[in-house]
Scaffold this motif. Structure first.
Motif, PDB file in Angstrom:
ATOM      1  N   ARG A  46       0.056   5.375  -5.243  1.00  0.00           N
ATOM      2  CA  ARG A  46      -0.042   4.190  -4.992  1.00  0.00           C
ATOM      3  C   ARG A  46      -0.036   3.921  -3.445  1.00  0.00           C
ATOM      4  O   ARG A  46       0.801   4.211  -2.853  1.00  0.00           O
ATOM      5  CB  ARG A  46       1.046   3.417  -5.875  1.00  0.00           C
ATOM      6  CG  ARG A  46       0.543   2.001  -6.040  1.00  0.00           C
ATOM      7  CD  ARG A  46       1.353   1.250  -7.342  1.00  0.00           C
ATOM      8  NE  ARG A  46       0.950   0.124  -7.695  1.00  0.00           N
ATOM      9  CZ  ARG A  46       1.227  -0.647  -8.535  1.00  0.00           C
ATOM     10  NH1 ARG A  46       2.505  -0.420  -9.168  1.00  0.00           N
ATOM     11  NH2 ARG A  46       0.863  -1.534  -9.073  1.00  0.00           N
ATOM     12  N   ILE A  47      -0.708   2.794  -3.032  1.00  0.00           N
ATOM     13  CA  ILE A  47      -0.815   2.499  -1.643  1.00  0.00           C
ATOM     14  C   ILE A  47      -0.180   1.252  -1.120  1.00  0.00           C
ATOM     15  O   ILE A  47      -0.530   0.965   0.105  1.00  0.00           O
ATOM     16  CB  ILE A  47      -2.394   2.755  -1.190  1.00  0.00           C
ATOM     17  CG1 ILE A  47      -3.436   1.833  -1.872  1.00  0.00           C
ATOM     18  CG2 ILE A  47      -3.047   4.197  -1.597  1.00  0.00           C
ATOM     19  CD1 ILE A  47      -4.584   1.678  -1.257  1.00  0.00           C
ATOM     20  N   GLY A  48       0.083   0.671  -2.015  1.00  0.00           N
ATOM     21  CA  GLY A  48       0.755  -0.633  -1.705  1.00  0.00           C
ATOM     22  C   GLY A  48      -0.019  -1.692  -0.730  1.00  0.00           C
ATOM     23  O   GLY A  48      -1.094  -2.091  -1.061  1.00  0.00           O
ATOM     24  N   SER A  49       0.717  -1.943   0.149  1.00  0.00           N
ATOM     25  CA  SER A  49      -0.052  -3.221   1.185  1.00  0.00           C
ATOM     26  C   SER A  49      -1.299  -2.692   1.867  1.00  0.00           C
ATOM     27  O   SER A  49      -2.127  -3.473   2.477  1.00  0.00           O
ATOM     28  CB  SER A  49       1.141  -3.472   2.313  1.00  0.00           C
ATOM     29  OG  SER A  49       1.948  -4.511   1.556  1.00  0.00           O
ATOM     30  N   VAL A  50      -1.575  -1.282   1.847  1.00  0.00           N
ATOM     31  CA  VAL A  50      -3.112  -1.033   2.367  1.00  0.00           C
ATOM     32  C   VAL A  50      -4.119  -1.601   1.408  1.00  0.00           C
ATOM     33  O   VAL A  50      -5.251  -1.755   1.816  1.00  0.00           O
ATOM     34  CB  VAL A  50      -3.180   0.370   2.247  1.00  0.00           C
ATOM     35  CG1 VAL A  50      -4.607   0.910   2.911  1.00  0.00           C
ATOM     36  CG2 VAL A  50      -2.001   1.533   2.909  1.00  0.00           C
ATOM     37  N   THR A  51      -3.721  -2.201   0.171  1.00  0.00           N
ATOM     38  CA  THR A  51      -4.509  -2.952  -0.711  1.00  0.00           C
ATOM     39  C   THR A  51      -4.943  -4.240  -0.028  1.00  0.00           C
ATOM     40  O   THR A  51      -6.052  -4.618  -0.096  1.00  0.00           O
ATOM     41  CB  THR A  51      -3.730  -3.242  -1.814  1.00  0.00           C
ATOM     42  OG1 THR A  51      -3.230  -1.963  -2.675  1.00  0.00           O
ATOM     43  CG2 THR A  51      -4.721  -4.194  -3.005  1.00  0.00           C
ATOM     44  N   LEU A  53      -0.882 -11.501 -10.695  1.00  0.00           N
ATOM     45  CA  LEU A  53      -1.342 -12.208  -9.681  1.00  0.00           C
ATOM     46  C   LEU A  53      -0.962 -11.732  -8.070  1.00  0.00           C
ATOM     47  O   LEU A  53      -2.064 -12.044  -7.077  1.00  0.00           O
ATOM     48  CB  LEU A  53      -0.850 -13.886  -9.577  1.00  0.00           C
ATOM     49  CG  LEU A  53      -1.663 -14.594 -10.673  1.00  0.00           C
ATOM     50  CD1 LEU A  53      -0.614 -16.025 -10.744  1.00  0.00           C
ATOM     51  CD2 LEU A  53      -2.865 -14.890 -10.459  1.00  0.00           C
ATOM     52  N   MET A  54      -0.067 -10.975  -7.973  1.00  0.00           N
ATOM     53  CA  MET A  54       0.509 -10.316  -6.839  1.00  0.00           C
ATOM     54  C   MET A  54      -0.805  -9.079  -6.535  1.00  0.00           C
ATOM     55  O   MET A  54      -0.412  -8.352  -5.597  1.00  0.00           O
ATOM     56  CB  MET A  54       1.815  -9.932  -6.812  1.00  0.00           C
ATOM     57  CG  MET A  54       2.498 -11.022  -6.911  1.00  0.00           C
ATOM     58  SD  MET A  54       2.726 -12.371  -5.241  1.00  0.00           S
ATOM     59  CE  MET A  54       3.510 -11.101  -4.245  1.00  0.00           C
ATOM     60  N   ALA A  55      -1.599  -8.844  -7.387  1.00  0.00           N
ATOM     61  CA  ALA A  55      -2.232  -7.520  -7.137  1.00  0.00           C
ATOM     62  C   ALA A  55      -3.148  -7.356  -5.918  1.00  0.00           C
ATOM     63  O   ALA A  55      -3.154  -6.156  -5.318  1.00  0.00           O
ATOM     64  CB  ALA A  55      -3.315  -7.230  -8.247  1.00  0.00           C
ATOM     65  N   PRO A  56      -3.651  -8.570  -5.335  1.00  0.00           N
ATOM     66  CA  PRO A  56      -4.369  -8.499  -3.923  1.00  0.00           C
ATOM     67  C   PRO A  56      -3.544  -7.979  -2.969  1.00  0.00           C
ATOM     68  O   PRO A  56      -4.021  -7.521  -1.800  1.00  0.00           O
ATOM     69  CB  PRO A  56      -4.965  -9.795  -3.902  1.00  0.00           C
ATOM     70  CG  PRO A  56      -4.979 -10.282  -5.400  1.00  0.00           C
ATOM     71  CD  PRO A  56      -3.926  -9.652  -6.048  1.00  0.00           C
ATOM     72  N   ALA A  57      -2.095  -8.127  -2.905  1.00  0.00           N
ATOM     73  CA  ALA A  57      -1.409  -7.662  -1.985  1.00  0.00           C
ATOM     74  C   ALA A  57      -0.753  -6.355  -2.048  1.00  0.00           C
ATOM     75  O   ALA A  57      -0.157  -6.044  -1.134  1.00  0.00           O
ATOM     76  CB  ALA A  57      -0.019  -8.697  -2.171  1.00  0.00           C
ATOM     77  N   GLY A  58      -1.049  -5.508  -3.279  1.00  0.00           N
ATOM     78  CA  GLY A  58      -0.231  -4.316  -3.155  1.00  0.00           C
ATOM     79  C   GLY A  58      -0.697  -3.518  -4.457  1.00  0.00           C
ATOM     80  O   GLY A  58      -0.022  -2.468  -4.890  1.00  0.00           O
ATOM     81  N   GLN A  59      -1.669  -3.656  -5.153  1.00  0.00           N
ATOM     82  CA  GLN A  59      -1.987  -3.066  -6.622  1.00  0.00           C
ATOM     83  C   GLN A  59      -2.477  -1.574  -6.585  1.00  0.00           C
ATOM     84  O   GLN A  59      -2.079  -0.850  -7.158  1.00  0.00           O
ATOM     85  CB  GLN A  59      -2.746  -4.088  -7.374  1.00  0.00           C
ATOM     86  CG  GLN A  59      -3.011  -3.390  -8.723  1.00  0.00           C
ATOM     87  CD  GLN A  59      -2.019  -3.491  -9.803  1.00  0.00           C
ATOM     88  OE1 GLN A  59      -1.131  -4.089  -9.773  1.00  0.00           O
ATOM     89  NE2 GLN A  59      -1.860  -2.600 -10.687  1.00  0.00           N
ATOM     90  N   LEU A  60      -3.459  -1.351  -5.502  1.00  0.00           N
ATOM     91  CA  LEU A  60      -3.970  -0.315  -5.624  1.00  0.00           C
ATOM     92  C   LEU A  60      -3.497   1.380  -5.898  1.00  0.00           C
ATOM     93  O   LEU A  60      -2.271   1.543  -5.056  1.00  0.00           O
ATOM     94  CB  LEU A  60      -5.354  -0.322  -4.637  1.00  0.00           C
ATOM     95  CG  LEU A  60      -6.250  -1.316  -4.698  1.00  0.00           C
ATOM     96  CD1 LEU A  60      -7.088  -1.369  -3.613  1.00  0.00           C
ATOM     97  CD2 LEU A  60      -6.931  -1.423  -6.052  1.00  0.00           C
TER      98      LEU A  60
END
Length: 460
Positions: free
Chosen positions: A63-68, A222-229
């Protein structure tokens, strides 16, 4: 485990392996994976220990967190380039009713909108995204914490707003826009919103004992664009190559360069770090690095690119804390760039030359400061001081005998040739500064005029 996918010196490969081995051991990471790319090609991968009994490789997901956030920023920049929004637009124009509508798109991208750093309790990274079904649940009271545009204040909810902005503009989910507009065009088949085997599990390592606890892997909603990937070292190296050069299928070179440009003043005491539009900027060991770090419970990630050296590195670990993956990624860049510096392109003469442009080259004077003007490819010019420090810039051709500054003090300024009535060149005008062939040439339009007595000696 380590592999060489393109020739690196054995000493370089060993130094890279040693660096990640130290990081994994001292950081007490259950596993550690890393990769380096040079000039767009994967040249080294390395890992330590195991994931599910097997050594991780460059295709193992972490999981890459805020690289998202950088992916989300690219989606927003695509909207700008298509003319669907302007970076100076207020959010309310495109996404009404958020309660933070006065902040601009650019301020959200650069974390200068004055929004809170985190969503309201409970800890959003360890709770299901379904607990926050509305944007108001994400923002809470965290609006207007600082004057918009005045300072950098990192905001996870700000990127939630940007993800919702993408959805409103595209009419599809953030996940679908991401897949269609970035992942598929760049061939990032192992970058996903949910884990796909083989992938690492996230762990918390006890601070005072060598024991571990599994961390939850929540869907952030909803927070996915901040850290989901979730992604891999190989996929992130491909993404790093895009961040260095752009790709017309996704975002052109000029727009990617804009993302890499500082957007707000650095915080006091952090003069070596800054933030662009979805990208962190770091001055490290004499190099400019751009990229992003990331963390979520159970995972740490770091990605850095040195555009000048053509080198990027990724470091991934499945631990909540401990290994400094962003530091390691920067060190991997330095190891390769220092040990095997980029071989410059061979010099070649211009295929053709405009004689009138050639006549403009050579020394010019701004007052008594001496500058040299050089002709480069495609009718471009370079202006640089010939003694000491001073303002230097590159210029691209923009019409007849007119150029636009690309960098430095004169970025965006217009350089133009001013001719006399007989057609001969009088001087160069650069943002009202007059450059003459001789210092204070009497025949030319020197502001304030030139003393008719001319140059003279002086006895003290």
């Amino acid at each position: 485990m380590t592999s060489s996918l393109e020739e690196l010196l054995p000493s370089t490969r060993r130094a890279l392996l040693h660096r990640i081995a130290v990081a994994q051991s001292e950081g007490r990471a259950p596993s550690f994976a890393a990769a380096v790319q040079r000039d767009g090609q994967l040249v080294w991968t390395g890992s330590r220990t195991s994931v599910d009994g097997h050594a991780p490789d460059a295709d193992t997901q972490y999981r890459i967190g805020s690289v998202t956030k950088t992916f989300t920023a690219v989606l927003v920049m695509r909207l700008r380039d298509e003319g669907l929004l302007d970076l100076d637009d207020a959010l309310e124009k495109h996404l009404p009713g958020t309660g933070a509508g006065e902040v601009t798109v650019a301020q959200l991208l650069s974390h200068s909108a004055g929004l809170g750093a985190e969503a309201p309790a409970p800890w959003w990274e360890r709770t299901p995204g379904s607990t926050r079904p509305e944007l108001s649940d994400v923002l809470g009271d965290g609006t207007g914490m600082h004057p918009a545009g005045r300072r950098h204040h990192y905001s996870n909810p700000g990127y939630t707003l940007l993800g919702s902005l993408v959805e409103a503009a595209r009419g599809v989910s953030w996940k679908e826009a991401l897949r269609r507009e970035i992942l598929e065009p760049l061939g990032l088949s192992r970058t996903t919103t949910q884990p796909q085997a083989p992938h690492a599990a996230g762990w918390a390592v006890h601070p005072w004992a060598d024991v571990m606890l599994p961390e939850p892997a929540e869907d952030l909603g909803l927070m996915a664009p901040a850290g989901q990937l979730w992604s891999t070292a190989a996929d992130l190296c491909r993404f790093a190559a895009f961040l260095a050069t752009g790709n017309d299928l996704v975002l052109g070179a000029e727009s990617v360069r804009e993302m890499r440009t500082p957007s707000v003043p650095a915080e006091t005491g952090e003069w070596n770090g800054n933030y662009g539009l979805g990208l962190q900027i770091l001055r490290s060991q004499g190099r400019n690095l751009v990229g992003h770090s990331g963390s979520l419970p159970g995972f740490l990630a770091g990605l850095w690119v040195s555009v000048e050296d053509g080198v990027a590195a990724v470091a991934l670990a499945n631990a909540t804390s401990g290994p400094l993956t962003a530091t390691v990624a920067a060190d991997l860049v330095h190891i390769v760039a220092d040990a095997e510096p980029r071989i410059p392109e061979p010099w070649r003469p211009l295929p053709e030359v405009d004689q009138e442009l050639l006549a403009l080259t050579g020394p010019w004077y701004w007052g008594t400061y001496t500058y040299g003007l050089r002709l480069v490819a495609e009718g471009g010019l370079e202006l640089e001081p010939l003694r000491g420090g001073g303002r230097r810039s590159r210029f691209r051709a923009h019409g007849k005998e007119t150029w636009i500054g690309l960098d430095g003090y004169y970025a965006g300024e217009t350089l133009r040739v001013v001719r006399r009535d007989d057609g001969s060149v009088s001087h160069l005008d650069l943002g009202s500064f007059v450059f003459t062939r001789e210092p204070y040439e009497p025949r030319d339009a020197v502001p304030g005029g030139v003393d008719p007595a001319g140059w003279q000696g002086f006895r003290f």
